[in-house]
Design a protein around this motif. Structure first.
Motif, short mmCIF file in Angstrom:
data_model
loop_
_atom_site.label_atom_id
_atom_site.label_comp_id
_atom_site.label_asym_id
_atom_site.label_seq_id
_atom_site.Cartn_x
_atom_site.Cartn_y
_atom_site.Cartn_z
N ASP A 11 0.90 -1.16 -0.10
CA ASP A 11 -0.28 -0.15 -0.57
C ASP A 11 0.69 1.33 0.12
OD1 ASP A 11 -2.23 -1.09 0.40
OD2 ASP A 11 -2.36 -1.69 1.91
N GLY A 12 1.73 1.08 -0.19
CA GLY A 12 3.12 1.84 -0.24
C GLY A 12 3.86 2.51 1.20
N GLY A 13 3.36 2.12 1.82
CA GLY A 13 3.23 2.26 3.64
C GLY A 13 4.85 1.42 4.59
#
Length: 222
Positions: A188-190
């Motif tokens: 998710d890009g985290g």
């Protein structure tokens, strides 16, 4: 043979030691559940809001010095956002750019400076190596404490607040340091936190035996 030693031998035969399929002990470095533990123990949104509203007797200023050399722009963005997003706002971010040939990096740094007056640029004509580049940042810093950060690092949003709170409690402190993690990006890009390094409380030996690149520290600036 004594009865005690005979019982011990019998005990070992009847109850053999369990065979561990993994010869290495499970600790926070290897435990796959550490990321979940971190998420449960990090500061909540409510706590971060309370920190923003907290006022200290002394507004000590932290100078965060970051040498830049051919820094990927996504690393730069993560690092800068983490610094400028601190709940403790009395800081300056000193970016030491040793890549004058990197037009994209220079443009990104100028954009960051224009958006926040707490950002200061030290533009070098050439790369002098991380030690001398850092020294150039130290010379330009004006804060009460110096903080050394690599260009691929980032801070948790309450990091400086924790330091400020410790200094409020004990103004005689000259050096502070914190725990650190390695991270990887999730889908998710985290970030997923893993491989933590939990440091002891006060340990001069730690300061002497670990190099700057492995120990995130803040040092009083006199």
């Amino acid at each position: 043979m004594s009865v005690e030693s005979m019982l011990r031998k019998v005990g070992r035969r009847i109850f053999p030691a369990p065979v561990d399929p993994d010869p290495f002990p499970v600790d926070a470095w290897t435990d796959p559940e550490y990321a979940c533990w971190f998420e449960r123990h990090k500061a909540t949104a409510e706590e971060l809001l309370e920190q923003v509203e907290k006022r200290f007797a002394h507004d000590l200023r932290f100078s965060i010095i970051v040498p830049l050399f051919q820094t990927p722009l996504d690393y730069l963005e993560d690092m800068v956002n983490s610094v400028l997003g601190q709940t403790y706002v009395y800081l300056e971010l000193v970016l030491v750019n040793a890549s004058p040939e990197d037009d994209a990096l220079s443009a990104a740094v100028r954009k960051i400076m224009a958006a926040d007056e707490r950002v200061k640029l030290v533009a070098l004509e050439e790369n002098k190596g991380i030690t001398e580049n850092t020294n150039e940042g130290i010379a330009a810093a004006t804060g009460d404490f110096l903080c050394f950060l690599d260009h691929d690092d980032f801070l948790e949003p309450d990091a400086l607040f924790r330091f400020a709170a410790a200094l409020e409690e004990d103004p005689t402190i000259d050096v502070l340091y914190c725990d650190e993690d390695l991270v990887r990006r999730d889908p998710d890009g985290g970030f997923i936190h893993e491989h933590p390094f939990f440091k002891p409380a006060f340990s001069p030996e730690l300061m002497l035996c670990r190099s700057e690149e492995h120990t995130s520290e803040l040092q009083s600036h006199h």
